[in-house]
Structure formats: structure tokens, C-alpha cells
Design a protein around this motif. Structure first.
Motif, PDB file in Angstrom:
ATOM      1  N   TYR A   1       1.002   4.232  -3.071  1.00 54.62           N
ATOM      2  CA  TYR A   1       0.522   5.601  -2.893  1.00 54.62           C
ATOM      3  C   TYR A   1       1.641   6.616  -2.702  1.00 54.62           C
ATOM      4  O   TYR A   1       1.368   7.814  -2.610  1.00 54.62           O
TER       5      TYR A   1
ATOM      6  N   ILE B   1       0.842  -1.200   0.000  1.00 52.79           N
ATOM      7  CA  ILE B   1       0.000   0.000   0.000  1.00 52.79           C
ATOM      8  C   ILE B   1       0.875   1.248   0.000  1.00 52.79           C
ATOM      9  O   ILE B   1       0.631   2.205  -0.749  1.00 52.79           O
TER      10      ILE B   1
ATOM     11  N   ALA C   1      -4.268   7.224   0.206  1.00 48.71           N
ATOM     12  CA  ALA C   1      -4.028   5.840   0.612  1.00 48.71           C
ATOM     13  C   ALA C   1      -5.151   5.348   1.515  1.00 48.71           C
ATOM     14  O   ALA C   1      -5.672   4.236   1.335  1.00 48.71           O
TER      15      ALA C   1
END
Length: 249
Positions: free
Chosen positions: A154, A150, A170
């Protein structure tokens, strides 16, 4: 009566567990790898786990990992087992905060000790002191691999840091439409008091994300009708939020 933004998207979990939410399109990044090969496509600000030392510590014949004295979940990556064994200096079957800090910093990022203690608190057996065993270590390792995916997705400018706009995107991308005022309040936790724009390293990003996820999942337990509102007693409210707000320095 407490409320949560009705536009916030709830996940399917019925209760909070210390883990990373899945990205909506199931975008997955690989786990940190053990390789000396240079990855020319990887940004220089990211570093991955070095190869485990070529020693006999915690290993069987011909370099095979032996987990006979440790209760790892079936199918645990041998590199994870080897890492745990290597940093379990006293071979107690547990790693404490300092040992975990060394293990995670060697593989993911230079974790500060406050974040390490926060993660131990979330993952450890409630009956144990501030340390985790093989099962919890494996779960934490897998969780951080997901958060790393993640983070890298982002971090749009590939700076190795998450700025406020990237953090907002995010959190929204994984299902948490956090109000701007709440986001600013949370970011203030990671400022240095200079007034400069706060940028989060991986460790702070994980801590921030797990606070948002944890509090949201705890709130969902009370919002059984998924209305965005819940009735809480004072004791319930304090029990919900205090573990995520106390300092683990």
C-alpha cells in the motif's frame, strides 16, 4: 450501547490475537531476508536484514544453529533463532525492550522504543515482566513479516512512508473500514504538533494497524450477533480500550 460501522467487514477470528490480518487475495510478501546481494527491484527506502554475523555465538558446528537451550516452535526459521540468540546478550532466554529494539531494527526498520514496548505488551506472557522468550519472538517476527507485506503493497509511491490516503486504503484492504474522523484522531497520535501531514514509518504503521485490529477484535467478542452494536459495561469498556491507549514510553 456502543456501535461500530455496519459496513465494516469483520474477520473470521473469534477473538483478538496479536497478528497481522491476511490480505483478501492472499497476497504475500517474502519475509525479510538475510543476504548481501543487492536487489535492484527493491526501493531504496526499504532495507532488509543483514546477514547474521559469522561468529560462534549461539551456533553449533559448521555454522548450524543450535536451539537446544531455547524453546522455539518446531519449524522456526534458523535465521530467526540465530537473531534471537545474537541479541539475547546475557543468554537469559529472553530479550528485553532494548535488545528487541536492536534485533527488529537490524531486520525490519528503525523501531522506536514506545512501539517496541507496545509490541512486547501484546506478545509477552502475562506472567512475565517486559520481555519476550523464543516462542513470542518467533510469533512477533512472523507477524511483522506479514505487516511488512501489507506496508509495501500500500506504499503506492514507494516512499517508505504511509500517508493518510494509503493508510485508509491499507486498513480497508485488510477489512477495516475505519471512519475518517476516527482515522484522523488516530493519526494525530503520530504527529509532531507542527500541523504537517502525518506520514507513518513501518513501526508506526504496525502500531496503528494493531490498535485498529485489536480494538475491533475485542469489540467483536461483545458483538456476538455481528450487528455492528454491542452492550458494554463501563468496566468492560475501560478494560478493552486502555491497553491500546496507554503510553509505553
Amino acid at each position: 450501547m456502543s456501535s461500530w460501522n455496519n459496513n465494516n467487514r469483520y474477520h473470521s477470528e473469534s477473538s483478538y490475537a496479536p497478528s497481522a490480518p491476511s490480505l483478501p487475495d492472499q497476497h504475500q510478501q517474502p519475509q525479510p531476508h538475510y543476504s548481501n546481494n543487492n536487489n535492484n527491484n527493491a526501493p531504496s527506502n526499504y532495507h532488509h536484514a543483514p546477514p547474521p554475523p559469522s561468529s560462534n555465538y549461539g551456533s553449533g558446528y559448521y555454522g548450524q544453529v543450535s536451539s537446544s537451550s531455547y524453546s522455539f516452535p518446531q519449524g522456526t526459521n534458523p535465521d530467526v533463532i540465530r537473531t534471537f540468540q545474537m541479541f539475547d546478550r546475557d543468554q537469559s532466554g529472553f530479550v528485553d525492550d532494548k535488545e528487541l529494539q536492536q534485533a527488529l531494527s537490524s531486520a525490519f526498520h528503525n523501531f522506536n522504543i514506545a512501539t517496541i514496548r507496545f509490541l512486547i505488551f501484546l506478545f509477552k506472557d502475562p506472567r512475565q515482566p517486559l520481555r519476550i522468550g523464543p516462542k513470542e519472538f518467533s510469533a512477533l517476527w512472523n507477524c511483522l513479516g506479514q505487516w511488512r507485506g501489507i506496508f509495501e503493497r500500500y506504499d503506492k509511491d514507494r516512499s517508505g512512508k504511509i500517508d493518510p490516503l494509503e493508510l485508509r486504503d491499507a486498513l480497508y484492504g485488510i477489512g477495516y473500514a475505519v471512519p475518517g474522523s476516527v482515522l484522523q484522531l488516530l493519526l494525530s497520535k503520530y504527529g509532531d504538533g507542527s500541523g504537517r501531514r502525518v506520514e507513518l514509518g513501518f513501526d508506526s504503521f504496525v502500531e496503528c494497524g494493531m490498535i485498529i485490529k485489536g480494538l475491533t477484535e475485542k469489540f467483536k467478542e461483545k458483538d456476538t450477533r455481528r450487528t455492528g452494536s454491542a452492550k458494554l459495561s463501563y468496566d468492560e469498556f475501560m478494560s478493552m480500550v486502555i491497553p491500546f491507549l496507554v503510553s509505553y514510553d
